[in-house]
Design an enzyme around this catalytic site. Structure first.
Site, PDB file in Angstrom:
ATOM      1  N   ARG A 146     -31.095 -42.457  20.863  1.00 47.94           N
ATOM      2  CA  ARG A 146     -29.848 -42.803  21.549  1.00 47.94           C
ATOM      3  C   ARG A 146     -29.442 -44.254  21.321  1.00 47.94           C
ATOM      4  O   ARG A 146     -28.333 -44.658  21.659  1.00 47.94           O
ATOM      5  CB  ARG A 146     -30.007 -42.560  23.058  1.00 47.94           C
ATOM      6  N   LYS A 193     -22.528 -37.519   5.591  1.00 47.85           N
ATOM      7  CA  LYS A 193     -24.008 -37.548   5.589  1.00 47.85           C
ATOM      8  C   LYS A 193     -24.500 -38.669   4.679  1.00 47.85           C
ATOM      9  O   LYS A 193     -25.392 -39.419   5.032  1.00 47.85           O
ATOM     10  CB  LYS A 193     -24.598 -36.214   5.090  1.00 47.85           C
ATOM     11  N   ASN A 248     -26.991 -47.673  31.149  1.00 49.43           N
ATOM     12  CA  ASN A 248     -26.387 -47.049  29.970  1.00 49.43           C
ATOM     13  C   ASN A 248     -24.915 -46.869  30.283  1.00 49.43           C
ATOM     14  O   ASN A 248     -24.568 -46.223  31.259  1.00 49.43           O
ATOM     15  CB  ASN A 248     -27.055 -45.687  29.713  1.00 49.43           C
ATOM     16  N   GLY A 249     -24.044 -47.453  29.458  1.00 48.18           N
ATOM     17  CA  GLY A 249     -22.607 -47.317  29.700  1.00 48.18           C
ATOM     18  C   GLY A 249     -21.915 -48.646  29.483  1.00 48.18           C
ATOM     19  O   GLY A 249     -22.453 -49.540  28.819  1.00 48.18           O
ATOM     20  N   GLU A 278     -23.689 -42.267   6.182  1.00 43.88           N
ATOM     21  CA  GLU A 278     -24.384 -42.694   7.402  1.00 43.88           C
ATOM     22  C   GLU A 278     -25.877 -42.950   7.196  1.00 43.88           C
ATOM     23  O   GLU A 278     -26.441 -43.819   7.852  1.00 43.88           O
ATOM     24  CB  GLU A 278     -24.134 -41.738   8.574  1.00 43.88           C
ATOM     25  N   GLU A 336     -17.975 -33.557   5.250  1.00 40.59           N
ATOM     26  CA  GLU A 336     -19.294 -33.625   5.887  1.00 40.59           C
ATOM     27  C   GLU A 336     -20.344 -34.165   4.909  1.00 40.59           C
ATOM     28  O   GLU A 336     -21.193 -34.970   5.295  1.00 40.59           O
ATOM     29  CB  GLU A 336     -19.672 -32.234   6.419  1.00 40.59           C
ATOM     30  N   HIS A 391      -3.334 -37.628  -6.225  1.00 42.39           N
ATOM     31  CA  HIS A 391      -2.378 -38.443  -5.471  1.00 42.39           C
ATOM     32  C   HIS A 391      -2.963 -39.801  -5.096  1.00 42.39           C
ATOM     33  O   HIS A 391      -2.488 -40.434  -4.152  1.00 42.39           O
ATOM     34  CB  HIS A 391      -1.917 -37.674  -4.228  1.00 42.39           C
ATOM     35  N   LYS A 407     -27.347 -41.509  18.440  1.00 36.53           N
ATOM     36  CA  LYS A 407     -27.152 -40.061  18.415  1.00 36.53           C
ATOM     37  C   LYS A 407     -26.018 -39.607  19.328  1.00 36.53           C
ATOM     38  O   LYS A 407     -25.222 -38.771  18.970  1.00 36.53           O
ATOM     39  CB  LYS A 407     -28.458 -39.389  18.825  1.00 36.53           C
ATOM     40  N   CYS A 445     -27.254 -45.857  24.835  1.00 35.85           N
ATOM     41  CA  CYS A 445     -28.577 -46.321  25.235  1.00 35.85           C
ATOM     42  C   CYS A 445     -29.350 -45.174  25.887  1.00 35.85           C
ATOM     43  O   CYS A 445     -28.762 -44.208  26.364  1.00 35.85           O
ATOM     44  CB  CYS A 445     -28.467 -47.456  26.243  1.00 35.85           C
ATOM     45  N   TRP A 464     -28.391 -49.711  22.523  1.00 33.34           N
ATOM     46  CA  TRP A 464     -27.406 -49.710  21.446  1.00 33.34           C
ATOM     47  C   TRP A 464     -26.331 -50.670  21.942  1.00 33.34           C
ATOM     48  O   TRP A 464     -25.593 -50.371  22.874  1.00 33.34           O
ATOM     49  CB  TRP A 464     -26.829 -48.313  21.244  1.00 33.34           C
TER      50      TRP A 464
HETATM   51  C1  F6R Z   1     -22.927 -37.456  12.280  1.00 32.36           C
HETATM   52  C2  F6R Z   1     -23.008 -37.243  13.704  1.00 32.36           C
HETATM   53  C3  F6R Z   1     -21.858 -37.681  14.541  1.00 32.36           C
HETATM   54  C4  F6R Z   1     -21.641 -36.690  15.705  1.00 32.36           C
HETATM   55  C5  F6R Z   1     -20.563 -37.215  16.656  1.00 32.36           C
HETATM   56  C6  F6R Z   1     -20.263 -36.230  17.760  1.00 32.36           C
HETATM   57  O1  F6R Z   1     -24.056 -36.963  11.623  1.00 32.36           O
HETATM   58  O2  F6R Z   1     -23.973 -36.764  14.217  1.00 32.36           O
HETATM   59  O3  F6R Z   1     -20.700 -37.841  13.799  1.00 32.36           O
HETATM   60  O4  F6R Z   1     -21.268 -35.463  15.172  1.00 32.36           O
HETATM   61  O5  F6R Z   1     -20.990 -38.423  17.212  1.00 32.36           O
HETATM   62  O6  F6R Z   1     -21.412 -35.968  18.512  1.00 32.36           O
HETATM   63  P1  F6R Z   1     -21.498 -34.705  19.451  1.00 32.36           P
HETATM   64  O7  F6R Z   1     -21.468 -33.503  18.584  1.00 32.36           O
HETATM   65  O8  F6R Z   1     -22.775 -34.863  20.190  1.00 32.36           O
HETATM   66  O9  F6R Z   1     -20.295 -34.742  20.353  1.00 32.36           O
END
Ligand code: F6R
Length: 609
Positions: A27, A486, A99-100, A489, A482, A505, A604, A2, A73
């Site tokens: 967030r 991408k 937040n938490g 998500e 990766e 496999h 995020k 949040c 969130w």
């Molecule tokens: C995916 C993404 C997440 C972050 C993960 C770690 O696009 O952004 O998988 O990489 O939540 O976040 P940080 O790097 O802020 O610890």
């Protein structure tokens, strides 16, 4: 998770709170709300959905000079209007945003219910407002401290007392919180992106600290009411950096910013004239410590974990150090064998990810050397690690990480080169050569960005697919992971990344004419092997999108589509090869009408477990 913001000022605050919330929306964005205090008492407005649904100009919210706001969130309780913040105590006196997670909320709720408190929401957060009201005798700060002593969990907390319009209380325990010092006005927010339009002077709170903000100043104390002095810091972000700057989405802007971000990561660290690498933030790792090191453990989450996997290949190759990569969420609950001869590198864009922070604390408590690789300056991981390397990617707002990833890999490459030379595995000439090649990488990334239209056309053919497979080998296996992350998500298409040879496999059973397979097939020592893997896919009617090196004509015979990338030393290739995968995911998600910068269910910065 949040985002929270609070403000005390001589100006009307409602509009500014909502502007701040918009900057924090990455967030969390399932519901939002704000509460202000004016002559008529508390005015609360909260809604399901995005911050844009809030109406700051409602007549009731006028003339309020103090207020708090929240973008949510959901953790406890669905995203409903009732569960949105702020929450107000039953007696109407205390209002909070949180937040938490309050881990003991059910015990507290039961306890308070026995004392005739009625709860309106399903959230864990509401207990905080009720608990403060319950503890109140005749002093608000005393009531807050009493309440804090009973809370278990993590919280970034803002509190207003209806009877004291001149004071805003901010508390930090496990969730980030920063104080902004304005011109006769003060702010508190989850991160600095909400503050840059008002001030450049900030004070980071540490866990276990409370800030009392008034119009004439602020006081920081610990939970035992002992004054703490945290020196203000100057923010070096520009407002334009957190705006879209003409791009349709932050994600696209951030993909296109990657050449510049890389240059910022390298600036002053890659010295082509000298052929050397200089990483000022890690001089605490002396040469003899480095020689004694038994192991490097990299711990992180999500995209940052993928960067760590690339680091494993690169650091082992260049510095011949033993590297292991761990999900922070697993590492923190294992009983790892670790000590003074181990170095633990925590990688985190935000520097606030709860699991990565816990991994850092675990490593510290076991006597390992710890190092942070963070983007957000002054973030908790950066501060607690004591030594580290900032990625300097600039603010990353899009929820799907792009420029943060590429710059994390760049930092790991620089560590590999630096340590390789220090340990004598790279000669001066070899280091010089590598440094020169690495210095050219940002322009190669720009070259790939220029192919966005070609990639968009390919995306058009695959936007309706329901599954994707991504394959890569060696240092490009994590790039396949990766690329798949991408796509899933932001487009909600199911995608899996695999080491290409693992396909036989199991995953090969999935391949038919409906299965697109993205294969990283650039020129490197395993190129021929990857071509064999492509043949196996084609033999089963799979549709191949190859990422190949410019000039490779042969690959056209084996693939439905080819995205060409410039030739680069294989050790740096992940930085170049990930870009077409970012763009492919982006264009597919746009074609599917998805919300690129705020994908469903995500946030995020994952500051809860
Ligand atoms: C995916 C993404 C997440 C972050 C993960 C770690 O696009 O952004 O998988 O990489 O939540 O976040 P940080 O790097 O802020 O610890």
């Amino acid at each position: 998770m949040c985002g929270i913001i609070g403000m005390i000022s001589n100006r009307d605050v409602a509009e500014h709170l909502i502007e701040g919330l918009k900057k924090l929306e990455y967030r969390g964005y399932d519901s939002a709300g704000f509460g202000v205090l004016n002559d008529r008492g508390f005015v609360v407005s909260k809604e399901v959905g995005r911050v844009a649904v809030l109406e700051p100009r409602s007549s009731e919210a006028q003339d309020a000079k103090i207020g708090i706001a929240h973008t949510r969130w959901a953790t406890h309780g669905q995203p409903t209007q009732i569960n949105a913040h702020p929450h107000v105590s039953q007696n109407g006196r205390f209002m909070i945003v949180h937040n938490g997670i309050i881990e003991n909320y059910s015990v507290l709720r039961e306890y308070l219910s026995k004392h005739d408190f009625k709860f309106k929401s399903d959230t864990d957060s509401e207990v905080i407002a009720q608990l403060i009201a319950h503890e109140y005798k005749n002093n608000t700060m005393q009531a807050v401290r009493e309440a804090l002593s009973r809370l278990k969990g993590t919280f970034g907390l803002l509190i207003l007392d209806r009877e004291d319009p001149g004071s805003l209380v901010a508390v930090r325990q496990g969730s980030p919180l920063v104080i902004g010092i304005g011109d006769e006005e003060y702010f508190a927010a989850s991160d600095i992106s909400a503050l840059v339009q008002h001030t450049r002077q900030v004070v980071y709170l540490n866990d276990g600290e409370i800030a009392e903000l008034t119009l004439s100043g602020y006081r920081v104390s610990n939970f035992a009411d002992v004054t703490v002095v945290n020196e203000p810091t100057e923010i070096d972000w520009e407002i334009e950096e957190i705006e879209k700057g003409g791009y349709e989405h932050f994600m696209l802007k951030e993909i296109f910013e990657q050449p510049q971000s890389l240059k910022q990561t390298m600036a002053g660290r890659i010295i082509p004239d000298e052929g050397s690498v200089k990483l000022g933030g890690i001089t605490a790792i002396e040469e003899d410590t480095l020689r004694r090191l038994n192991r490097v453990i990299i711990s992180s989450c999500g995209t940052s974990w993928h960067a760590g996997l690339i680091g494993e290949y690169v650091i082992e190759e260049l510095a011949r150090l033993n590297v292991e990569v761990e999900y922070a969420s697993e590492f923190r609950y294992r009983n790892p064998v670790m000590g003074a001869d181990d170095l633990v590198i925590l990688i985190s864009q935000s520097g606030e990810t709860a699991d990565t922070l816990a991994a850092l604390r675990e490593a510290t408590s076991r006597g390992a050397h710890v190092m942070g690789v963070c983007n957000v300056v002054g973030s908790t991981i950066a501060r607690e690690a004591g030594m580290g390397v900032y990625t300097h990617a600039g603010p990353e707002i899009g929820v799907a990480s792009t420029k943060a990833f590429i710059t994390q890999v760049a930092v790991l490459v620089m560590l590999g080169m630096d340590w390789g030379r220090l340990k004598g595995h790279l000669s001066n000439d070899q280091t010089c050569d590598l440094v020169e090649q690495f210095n050219a990488v940002p322009d190669l990334v720009r070259n790939v960005c220029d192919q966005s239209d070609t990639i968009q056309a390919i995306a058009g053919e695959y936007a309706d697919c329901r599954n994707f497979l991504y394959l890569g080998r060696g240092v490009n296996f994590p790039v396949a992971l990766e690329g798949a992350l991408k796509l899933k998500e932001i487009s909600y298409i199911h995608a899996e990344g695999y080491p290409a040879a693992e396909m036989k496999h199991g995953p090969i059973a999935l391949i038919d004419e409906n299965m697109p397979v993205v294969v990283i097939a650039t020129q490197d020592p395993v190129y021929e092997k990857v071509i064999s893997n492509i043949q196996e896919i084609r033999a089963r009617q799979g549709r191949v999108i190859a990422v190949a090196t410019e000039g490779d004509k042969e690959i056209r015979q084996h693939s439905d589509h080819v995205i060409y990338v410039p030739e680069v030393n294989p050790i740096f290739s992940p930085i170049v090869n990930v870009v077409p995968l970012q763009l492919l995911a982006y264009h597919i998600a746009v074609l599917r009408g998805c919300d690129i910068d705020k994908p469903r269910n995500l946030a995020k910065s994952v500051t809860v477990e």
